[in-house]
Design an enzyme around this catalytic site. Structure first.
Site, PDB file in Angstrom:
ATOM      1  N   ASN A  32     -63.167 -19.563  -1.186  1.00  9.44           N
ATOM      2  CA  ASN A  32     -62.649 -18.576  -0.218  1.00  9.44           C
ATOM      3  C   ASN A  32     -61.386 -19.069   0.496  1.00  9.44           C
ATOM      4  O   ASN A  32     -60.869 -18.384   1.383  1.00  9.44           O
ATOM      5  CB  ASN A  32     -63.729 -18.173   0.803  1.00  9.44           C
ATOM      6  CG  ASN A  32     -64.133 -19.333   1.690  1.00  9.44           C
ATOM      7  OD1 ASN A  32     -63.537 -20.401   1.637  1.00  9.44           O
ATOM      8  ND2 ASN A  32     -65.154 -19.116   2.516  1.00  9.44           N
ATOM      9  N   ASP A  51     -66.267 -15.349  -0.936  1.00  9.49           N
ATOM     10  CA  ASP A  51     -67.354 -16.141  -0.349  1.00  9.49           C
ATOM     11  C   ASP A  51     -68.501 -16.350  -1.337  1.00  9.49           C
ATOM     12  O   ASP A  51     -68.780 -15.478  -2.159  1.00  9.49           O
ATOM     13  CB  ASP A  51     -67.917 -15.399   0.868  1.00  9.49           C
ATOM     14  CG  ASP A  51     -67.027 -15.598   2.075  1.00  9.49           C
ATOM     15  OD1 ASP A  51     -66.451 -16.700   2.203  1.00  9.49           O
ATOM     16  OD2 ASP A  51     -66.900 -14.652   2.866  1.00  9.49           O
ATOM     17  N   PHE A  73     -69.579 -27.230  -4.580  1.00  5.75           N
ATOM     18  CA  PHE A  73     -68.857 -28.113  -3.650  1.00  5.75           C
ATOM     19  C   PHE A  73     -68.586 -27.443  -2.304  1.00  5.75           C
ATOM     20  O   PHE A  73     -68.448 -28.129  -1.298  1.00  5.75           O
ATOM     21  CB  PHE A  73     -67.487 -28.509  -4.233  1.00  5.75           C
ATOM     22  CG  PHE A  73     -67.576 -29.307  -5.487  1.00  5.75           C
ATOM     23  CD1 PHE A  73     -67.586 -30.681  -5.449  1.00  5.75           C
ATOM     24  CD2 PHE A  73     -67.670 -28.675  -6.730  1.00  5.75           C
ATOM     25  CE1 PHE A  73     -67.688 -31.428  -6.609  1.00  5.75           C
ATOM     26  CE2 PHE A  73     -67.772 -29.416  -7.893  1.00  5.75           C
ATOM     27  CZ  PHE A  73     -67.777 -30.791  -7.839  1.00  5.75           C
ATOM     28  N   TYR A 141     -74.563 -31.923   9.735  1.00  6.71           N
ATOM     29  CA  TYR A 141     -73.972 -31.904   8.392  1.00  6.71           C
ATOM     30  C   TYR A 141     -74.975 -32.474   7.379  1.00  6.71           C
ATOM     31  O   TYR A 141     -75.308 -31.837   6.376  1.00  6.71           O
ATOM     32  CB  TYR A 141     -72.656 -32.708   8.389  1.00  6.71           C
ATOM     33  CG  TYR A 141     -72.157 -33.042   7.021  1.00  6.71           C
ATOM     34  CD1 TYR A 141     -71.833 -32.030   6.113  1.00  6.71           C
ATOM     35  CD2 TYR A 141     -72.024 -34.377   6.600  1.00  6.71           C
ATOM     36  CE1 TYR A 141     -71.395 -32.337   4.831  1.00  6.71           C
ATOM     37  CE2 TYR A 141     -71.579 -34.687   5.336  1.00  6.71           C
ATOM     38  CZ  TYR A 141     -71.269 -33.675   4.453  1.00  6.71           C
ATOM     39  OH  TYR A 141     -70.844 -33.978   3.188  1.00  6.71           O
ATOM     40  N   LYS A 145     -77.348 -30.465   4.328  1.00  5.11           N
ATOM     41  CA  LYS A 145     -77.359 -30.855   2.904  1.00  5.11           C
ATOM     42  C   LYS A 145     -78.784 -31.225   2.460  1.00  5.11           C
ATOM     43  O   LYS A 145     -79.199 -30.913   1.349  1.00  5.11           O
ATOM     44  CB  LYS A 145     -76.413 -32.047   2.686  1.00  5.11           C
ATOM     45  CG  LYS A 145     -74.942 -31.703   2.873  1.00  5.11           C
ATOM     46  CD  LYS A 145     -74.413 -30.963   1.655  1.00  5.11           C
ATOM     47  CE  LYS A 145     -72.925 -30.701   1.731  1.00  5.11           C
ATOM     48  NZ  LYS A 145     -72.387 -30.076   0.527  1.00  5.11           N
ATOM     49  N   LEU A 188     -60.969 -41.033   7.767  1.00  6.18           N
ATOM     50  CA  LEU A 188     -60.353 -42.289   8.188  1.00  6.18           C
ATOM     51  C   LEU A 188     -59.101 -42.673   7.395  1.00  6.18           C
ATOM     52  O   LEU A 188     -58.037 -42.892   7.990  1.00  6.18           O
ATOM     53  CB  LEU A 188     -61.401 -43.416   8.102  1.00  6.18           C
ATOM     54  CG  LEU A 188     -60.932 -44.769   8.597  1.00  6.18           C
ATOM     55  CD1 LEU A 188     -60.660 -44.740  10.093  1.00  6.18           C
ATOM     56  CD2 LEU A 188     -61.940 -45.858   8.266  1.00  6.18           C
ATOM     57  N   ILE A 205     -60.115 -45.622  16.938  1.00  8.35           N
ATOM     58  CA  ILE A 205     -61.356 -46.121  16.346  1.00  8.35           C
ATOM     59  C   ILE A 205     -62.523 -45.538  17.131  1.00  8.35           C
ATOM     60  O   ILE A 205     -62.585 -45.691  18.355  1.00  8.35           O
ATOM     61  CB  ILE A 205     -61.397 -47.663  16.395  1.00  8.35           C
ATOM     62  CG1 ILE A 205     -60.271 -48.226  15.512  1.00  8.35           C
ATOM     63  CG2 ILE A 205     -62.755 -48.198  15.964  1.00  8.35           C
ATOM     64  CD1 ILE A 205     -60.139 -49.729  15.564  1.00  8.35           C
ATOM     65  N   ASP A 283     -72.593 -40.456  14.096  1.00 12.58           N
ATOM     66  CA  ASP A 283     -72.219 -41.487  13.116  1.00 12.58           C
ATOM     67  C   ASP A 283     -73.311 -42.543  12.947  1.00 12.58           C
ATOM     68  O   ASP A 283     -73.634 -43.245  13.909  1.00 12.58           O
ATOM     69  CB  ASP A 283     -70.959 -42.232  13.592  1.00 12.58           C
ATOM     70  CG  ASP A 283     -69.683 -41.681  12.999  1.00 12.58           C
ATOM     71  OD1 ASP A 283     -69.755 -40.942  11.999  1.00 12.58           O
ATOM     72  OD2 ASP A 283     -68.613 -42.004  13.538  1.00 12.58           O
TER      73      ASP A 283
END
Ligand code: UDP
Length: 326
Positions: A32, A51, A73, A141, A145, A188, A205, A283
């Protein structure tokens, strides 16, 4: 017979699509363009814009093409954003994805290759992380998944549809004209290289008080070309076997943020100023893969063996992109 690849204008998807084409596979892209540009689409591949949950578009694709397998993906991929906007991640990465899969499963499609992530594991209980490691994502996130992986397991039980979930560690580097080109960029290596090019003043950082060798987060950086090759192997696996797999894709080596900055300094010759800021929520401190299943079952072999060679390929790409933008 064709492979339907969603997110084929994205970083990893575009490289996988090019490699599949080079290997003689018939590929179709659905994207999309919400986080990528038309220029990023690999040339010579049929493209549908839309979509993944647009059922009338999926119906059109189904009628016009003969789909043998799906490589999915298309997803949002930013840890920090997922913590701040969880609905966006559960909706796009989970709800829309299962609707999309369900459409093709109901049409009899039985091979699914799913872009999963090291973020499904969370804070590691041991290193290197193998596929059986406990899954306890520290951000939406990773959770979005993991939900899809669970959905695929349920579908396999219910209707025998097989899948390979490829759990990428930190995809990086570039393949020819294709490289990391997110907008906005949050990853990063591209950010450090933008500092080297003078596009940014410094690299921030995200925390230096983790329980790691130098206090910064440790990640396993793996070249996107090696990740792409694994998709072809996963497709062959599903074509020749009846079973599903969960597969880590990493190098087995961990580098801290400071290690990566140092390597970028060496390769670019730039000073690269740094400033430490707060931790980024979500993180994990360390993510390092065991990729034994990829090697032993899929026959995967990495071509890019060092983090320097990965950064060199990214540097070439970013320099060229910068020159072209002038
Ligand atoms: N990171 C950082 N500064 C940045 C971007 C990333 O310190 O400007 C950190 C990030 O918090 C993580 C590591 O670098 O610890 C790798 O982050 P990236 O977003 O590239 O990949 P992720 O591991 O989240 O998939």
């Amino acid at each position: 017979m064709s492979i339907l690849l969603t997110g084929g204008a994205g970083y990893i998807g575009s490289i996988v699509a090019s490699i599949l084409k080079e290997e003689g596979e018939d590929v179709i892209i659905l994207d999309n363009l919400s986080r990528s540009k038309k220029e990023c689409l690999p040339s010579g591949i049929k493209f549908y814009e839309g979509d993944i949950d647009d059922v009338s578009l999926l119906e059109k694709i189904y009628v016009e093409e003969k789909i043998d397998a799906i490589m999915h993906f298309a997803a949002f991929i930013e840890v920090g954003e997922s913590v701040l906007e969880p609905y966006k991640y559960y909706e796009n990465n989970f709800s829309k994805t299962i609707k999309f899969f369900n459409f093709f499963i109901n049409k009899g499609m039985d091979k699914i290759i799913f872009s999963s992530t090291a973020a499904v594991y969370g804070e590691p209980q041991y290193i290197p992380i193998d596929e059986d490691h406990i899954k306890n994502p520290t951000n939406p996130y990773g959770m979005s998944k993991l939900f899809v992986e669970r959905f695929l397991e349920s579908v396999e039980r219910a209707s025998g549809v097989h899948h390979v979930a490829l759990r990428y560690f930190n995809a990086s580097g570039a393949y020819g004209n294709y490289g990391e080109n997110h907008d906005p960029e949050t990853h990063l290596i591209p950010i450090i290289l933008e500092v080297a090019l003078g596009i940014r003043d410094k690299i921030f950082i995200n925390g230096d008080d983790y329980n790691t060798t130098d206090g910064t987060c440790i990640r396993d950086y793996i070249h996107v070309y090696d990740i792409a090759k694994a998709h072809l192997l996963a497709y062959r696996y599903l074509s020749n076997n009846s079973g599903s797999l969960k597969v880590n894709l990493g190098s087995g080596e961990g580098y801290s943020i400071l290690d990566i900055i140092e390597s970028c300094r060496k390769i670019t010759g730039a000073i690269i100023p740094v400033e430490v800021r707060e931790r980024r929520e979500g993180d994990p401190s360390t993510l390092i893969a065991s990729s034994k299943i990829a090697e032993d079952v899929l026959g995967w072999k990495r071509e890019y063996q060092s983090v320097d060679s990965i950064i060199e390929s990214a540097w070439k790409f970013h320099k060229a992109k910068f020159e072209n933008s002038k």
